[in-house]
Design a protein around this motif. Structure first.
Motif, PDB file in Angstrom:
ATOM      1  N   ALA A 193       0.835  -1.202   0.000  1.00 46.58           N
ATOM      2  CA  ALA A 193       0.000   0.000   0.000  1.00 46.58           C
ATOM      3  C   ALA A 193       0.870   1.252   0.000  1.00 46.58           C
ATOM      4  CB  ALA A 193      -0.918  -0.014   1.216  1.00 46.58           C
ATOM      5  N   GLY A 194       1.951   1.219   0.813  1.00 47.12           N
ATOM      6  CA  GLY A 194       2.867   2.356   0.815  1.00 47.12           C
ATOM      7  C   GLY A 194       3.544   2.540  -0.528  1.00 47.12           C
ATOM      8  N   ALA A 195       3.849   1.424  -1.220  1.00 49.11           N
ATOM      9  CA  ALA A 195       4.471   1.533  -2.539  1.00 49.11           C
ATOM     10  C   ALA A 195       3.531   2.197  -3.536  1.00 49.11           C
ATOM     11  CB  ALA A 195       4.867   0.135  -3.026  1.00 49.11           C
ATOM     12  N   VAL A 196       2.254   1.780  -3.507  1.00 47.41           N
ATOM     13  CA  VAL A 196       1.279   2.383  -4.420  1.00 47.41           C
ATOM     14  C   VAL A 196       1.121   3.877  -4.136  1.00 47.41           C
ATOM     15  CG1 VAL A 196      -1.146   2.396  -5.106  1.00 47.41           C
ATOM     16  CG2 VAL A 196       0.056   0.218  -4.760  1.00 47.41           C
ATOM     17  N   PHE A 197       1.040   4.214  -2.861  1.00 45.48           N
ATOM     18  CA  PHE A 197       0.900   5.617  -2.494  1.00 45.48           C
ATOM     19  C   PHE A 197       2.133   6.432  -2.911  1.00 45.48           C
ATOM     20  CE2 PHE A 197       1.571   9.078   0.555  1.00 45.48           C
ATOM     21  CZ  PHE A 197       0.388   9.772   0.433  1.00 45.48           C
ATOM     22  N   SER A 198       3.304   5.873  -2.717  1.00 40.58           N
ATOM     23  CA  SER A 198       4.544   6.579  -3.070  1.00 40.58           C
ATOM     24  C   SER A 198       4.647   6.785  -4.567  1.00 40.58           C
ATOM     25  CB  SER A 198       5.765   5.797  -2.574  1.00 40.58           C
ATOM     26  OG  SER A 198       5.740   5.692  -1.160  1.00 40.58           O
ATOM     27  N   ILE A 199       4.257   5.750  -5.327  1.00 39.23           N
ATOM     28  CA  ILE A 199       4.324   5.896  -6.791  1.00 39.23           C
ATOM     29  C   ILE A 199       3.379   6.983  -7.268  1.00 39.23           C
ATOM     30  CG2 ILE A 199       3.795   4.698  -8.955  1.00 39.23           C
ATOM     31  CD1 ILE A 199       4.826   2.141  -7.639  1.00 39.23           C
ATOM     32  N   LEU A 200       2.197   7.034  -6.664  1.00 36.25           N
ATOM     33  CA  LEU A 200       1.222   8.029  -7.081  1.00 36.25           C
ATOM     34  C   LEU A 200       1.589   9.442  -6.631  1.00 36.25           C
ATOM     35  CD1 LEU A 200      -2.113   6.080  -6.416  1.00 36.25           C
ATOM     36  CD2 LEU A 200      -0.967   6.470  -8.606  1.00 36.25           C
ATOM     37  N   GLU A 201       2.223   9.578  -5.473  1.00 34.96           N
ATOM     38  CA  GLU A 201       2.472  10.896  -4.911  1.00 34.96           C
ATOM     39  C   GLU A 201       3.905  11.397  -5.098  1.00 34.96           C
ATOM     40  OE1 GLU A 201       0.211  12.837  -3.666  1.00 34.96           O
ATOM     41  OE2 GLU A 201      -1.417  11.376  -3.855  1.00 34.96           O
ATOM     42  N   GLN A 202       4.909  10.465  -4.968  1.00 39.54           N
ATOM     43  CA  GLN A 202       6.289  10.921  -4.935  1.00 39.54           C
ATOM     44  C   GLN A 202       7.149  10.394  -6.071  1.00 39.54           C
ATOM     45  OE1 GLN A 202       7.875   9.995  -1.070  1.00 39.54           O
ATOM     46  NE2 GLN A 202       6.167  10.938   0.028  1.00 39.54           N
ATOM     47  N   GLY A 203       6.721   9.370  -6.768  1.00 38.54           N
ATOM     48  CA  GLY A 203       7.532   8.815  -7.856  1.00 38.54           C
ATOM     49  C   GLY A 203       7.828   7.340  -7.620  1.00 38.54           C
ATOM     50  N   LEU A 239      10.958   5.474  -4.204  1.00 37.01           N
ATOM     51  CA  LEU A 239      10.544   4.925  -2.919  1.00 37.01           C
ATOM     52  C   LEU A 239       9.544   3.785  -3.094  1.00 37.01           C
ATOM     53  CD1 LEU A 239      10.615   5.024   0.148  1.00 37.01           C
ATOM     54  CD2 LEU A 239       8.831   6.800   0.075  1.00 37.01           C
ATOM     55  N   GLY A 240       8.649   3.958  -4.058  1.00 32.92           N
ATOM     56  CA  GLY A 240       7.675   2.905  -4.319  1.00 32.92           C
ATOM     57  C   GLY A 240       8.340   1.619  -4.764  1.00 32.92           C
ATOM     58  N   GLY A 241       9.371   1.723  -5.596  1.00 30.73           N
ATOM     59  CA  GLY A 241      10.091   0.533  -6.050  1.00 30.73           C
ATOM     60  C   GLY A 241      10.803  -0.163  -4.898  1.00 30.73           C
ATOM     61  N   ILE A 242      11.378   0.658  -3.992  1.00 28.49           N
ATOM     62  CA  ILE A 242      12.059   0.064  -2.824  1.00 28.49           C
ATOM     63  C   ILE A 242      11.069  -0.694  -1.957  1.00 28.49           C
ATOM     64  CG2 ILE A 242      13.298   0.597  -0.697  1.00 28.49           C
ATOM     65  CD1 ILE A 242      14.572   2.968  -2.159  1.00 28.49           C
ATOM     66  N   LEU A 243       9.893  -0.110  -1.747  1.00 29.01           N
ATOM     67  CA  LEU A 243       8.881  -0.778  -0.932  1.00 29.01           C
ATOM     68  C   LEU A 243       8.381  -2.063  -1.587  1.00 29.01           C
ATOM     69  CD1 LEU A 243       6.804   2.307   0.307  1.00 29.01           C
ATOM     70  CD2 LEU A 243       8.506   0.972   1.574  1.00 29.01           C
ATOM     71  N   ILE A 244       8.245  -2.056  -2.915  1.00 25.11           N
ATOM     72  CA  ILE A 244       7.815  -3.273  -3.624  1.00 25.11           C
ATOM     73  C   ILE A 244       8.855  -4.377  -3.481  1.00 25.11           C
ATOM     74  CG2 ILE A 244       7.388  -4.249  -5.911  1.00 25.11           C
ATOM     75  CD1 ILE A 244       6.002  -1.625  -6.654  1.00 25.11           C
ATOM     76  N   VAL A 245      10.131  -3.991  -3.604  1.00 26.89           N
ATOM     77  CA  VAL A 245      11.205  -4.979  -3.452  1.00 26.89           C
ATOM     78  C   VAL A 245      11.181  -5.575  -2.042  1.00 26.89           C
ATOM     79  CG1 VAL A 245      13.700  -5.295  -3.363  1.00 26.89           C
ATOM     80  CG2 VAL A 245      12.671  -4.003  -5.225  1.00 26.89           C
ATOM     81  N   LEU A 246      10.985  -4.727  -1.028  1.00 27.06           N
ATOM     82  CA  LEU A 246      10.911  -5.217   0.346  1.00 27.06           C
ATOM     83  C   LEU A 246       9.724  -6.160   0.536  1.00 27.06           C
ATOM     84  CD1 LEU A 246      11.763  -1.996   2.414  1.00 27.06           C
ATOM     85  CD2 LEU A 246      13.188  -4.039   2.101  1.00 27.06           C
ATOM     86  N   ALA A 247       8.575  -5.821  -0.058  1.00 24.98           N
ATOM     87  CA  ALA A 247       7.387  -6.664   0.070  1.00 24.98           C
ATOM     88  C   ALA A 247       7.621  -8.029  -0.586  1.00 24.98           C
ATOM     89  CB  ALA A 247       6.182  -5.975  -0.545  1.00 24.98           C
TER      90      ALA A 247
END
Length: 281
Positions: free
Chosen positions: A23-33, A36-44
């Motif tokens: 969820a944080g990855a989706v939010f980061s991709i939509l809001e910040q790029g 960060l979203g890619g890092i969160l996806i990799v962690l998930a």
């Protein structure tokens, strides 16, 4: 190698953490790029590789880069070390039925013997790392133990009180269990029960051994009959003399003993002969 507990986290909590990361990855991709979203996806994804299921009476051996990290025994869903190889080992009780083995007993007589082995794994680490294919190891060692025990005893014994395979099944099974446990402990296996399921002479000597058994049984039965007959005759003579029913000299005693023994030991009913004259005529 000794079993130890692997690091684990409650699986539902792990799934919740993964969901939060996504969820944080989706939010980061939509809001910040995408960074960060890619890092969160990799962690998930990394955490998701550690999700594992453990069924009742099973254990999971966790291996990371060739190193044993521990074993998970708690049933249910769990989150463990990511990117690990996990091997599932059953802890359920199992049976192994051996083939009919042809061996020589202690007297050199060829016999056929088979057994059923009840066992279970109690140390998953030993079962995985100390032996190669523990199921095959159990099979081979069980047959070896059966052969070893079978060569220590005669098939049967009529002459004395020595242990035999046929006459002392409980003692033989107990020794087989001890022999098996000593051989299988290296594989982390506990032997619960060992029982003989088949025991017979080999076909080439079965008929001769059957005749020998019959002859031995007849001799043993005859000996018991004679022992009993001698005791009965002795009691009869002593009672006649004690109560003074009849006065017997040595010759009459011999005749009475002979008649009583013949009537008791004979296979057929005694045919009485009435003597109307004197015993000496």
């Amino acid at each position: 190698m000794r079993e130890k507990q692997a690091w684990r986290l409650n699986g539902f909590l792990g799934i919740l953490i993964i969901a939060i990361l996504l969820a944080g990855a989706v939010f980061s991709i939509l809001e910040q790029g995408f960074v960060l979203g890619g890092i969160l996806i990799v962690l998930a994804i990394t955490l998701a590789t550690g999700i594992t299921l453990v069924q009742p009476n099973q254990s999971v051996v966790v291996i990371f880069l060739g190193k044993y990290m521990g074993t998970i025994r708690q049933e249910g869903i769990a989150l463990t070390i990511p990117f690990t190889v996990r091997r599932t080992i059953s802890l359920r009780v199992r049976n192994f039925n051996s083939n009919r083995l042809k061996v020589n007993d202690v007297n050199g007589n060829p016999i056929e013997i088979a057994a059923v082995i009840v066992f279970k794994v109690v140390d998953a680490a030993k079962a995985v790392f100390d032996v190669d294919q523990y199921e095959k190891f159990v099979e081979i060692q069980s047959e070896t133990a059966i052969r070893t025990v079978a060569t220590k005893y005669p098939y049967d014994s009529y002459e004395n009180n020595d242990l035999s395979l046929r006459g002392n099944a409980e003692e033989v099974s107990q020794e087989l269990l001890v022999e098996l446990q000593d051989r299988l402990k290296v594989a982390g296996v506990e032997v619960i029960e060992a029982r003989l399921t088949h025991l017979a002479y080999s076909t080439e000597i079965a008929q001769a051994m059957l005749q020998r058994q019959q002859a031995s049984a007849i001799i043993a039965a005859r000996k018991q009959i004679v022992d009993g007959a001698v005791g009965m005759v002795e009691d009869a003579i002593q009672r006649l003399e004690k109560e003074g029913i009849v006065d017997l000299d040595e010759e009459r005693k011999v005749a009475m003993i002979n008649n009583l023994l013949v009537s008791i030991v004979s296979d057929h009913g005694a045919q009485p002969v009435i003597n109307s004259g004197s015993l000496y005529q």
